[in-house]
Every structure is written in C-alpha cells, then in structure tokens.
Design a protein around this motif. Structure first.
Motif, short mmCIF file in Angstrom:
data_model
loop_
_atom_site.label_atom_id
_atom_site.label_comp_id
_atom_site.label_asym_id
_atom_site.label_seq_id
_atom_site.Cartn_x
_atom_site.Cartn_y
_atom_site.Cartn_z
N PHE A 25 -55.71 -34.92 34.86
CA PHE A 25 -54.85 -34.89 33.68
C PHE A 25 -53.51 -35.61 33.90
N PRO A 26 -52.82 -35.41 35.03
CA PRO A 26 -51.58 -36.17 35.22
C PRO A 26 -51.79 -37.69 35.29
N VAL A 27 -52.87 -38.13 35.92
CA VAL A 27 -53.14 -39.56 36.00
C VAL A 27 -53.43 -40.13 34.61
N GLU A 28 -54.26 -39.44 33.85
CA GLU A 28 -54.59 -39.94 32.51
C GLU A 28 -53.38 -39.89 31.58
N ARG A 33 -49.05 -42.57 28.70
CA ARG A 33 -47.62 -42.59 28.38
C ARG A 33 -46.98 -43.94 28.68
N LEU A 34 -47.39 -44.55 29.79
CA LEU A 34 -46.79 -45.82 30.17
C LEU A 34 -47.54 -47.01 29.57
#
Length: 82
Positions: A25-28, A33-34
């Motif tokens: 989830f943080p990677v996706e 976001r970026l």
C-alpha cells in the motif's frame, strides 16, 4: 498452555500482515501521489522492491506453516514436560 506453539502462529500472522500493510500500500500510494509514469526507472525500482518483499513474505509464511506442522506433530495434549 492452551497453545504451546503460539510463537509459530504469531510468525504466520506477522508474515501475512507484513507485505500488504508495510510494503504494497505505501508503494502504490507513493506511485499514485507522485504521478510516477509506468515503466520509468523509478517505477521499476519501486515495483521490484514490492516484488522482492512479496517473495520474502511468501518464504516467511511458508517457514511459519512448516514450523506449525512440525509442532503439531510433536504436540501431545495434556502432557507435562518436566
């Protein structure tokens, strides 16, 4: 006493919960976001990190299952070890 192989169960639950909550989830979300473009160098790096951590999660989950099956084979209910 009720679960003599409690540590092995915790290892399995930790292995199952590690990859989605800490890596996937943080990677996706970072990619979204970026606005990282697909197949760019940064995207490939993040997705390869994601895949490597997934493989580690599978390996640790299979090791935990193996330890549980070994513990179940040795477990005798209501037997006291002195």
């Amino acid at each position: 006493m009720a679960m003599p192989f409690f540590n092995n169960m915790l290892a399995l639950l930790g292995a199952i919960g590690f990859w989605p909550s800490v890596v996937y989830f943080p990677v996706e979300m970072t990619i979204a976001r970026l606005n990282i473009k697909k197949r760019s160098l940064k995207w490939l790096g993040l997705e390869s990190l994601n895949f490597i951590c997934f493989l580690l999660t599978l390996a640790s989950a299979s090791a935990a299952v193996r330890q549980i099956t070994q513990a179940l084979g040795q477990y005798k209910p209501f037997m006291y070890k002195a």
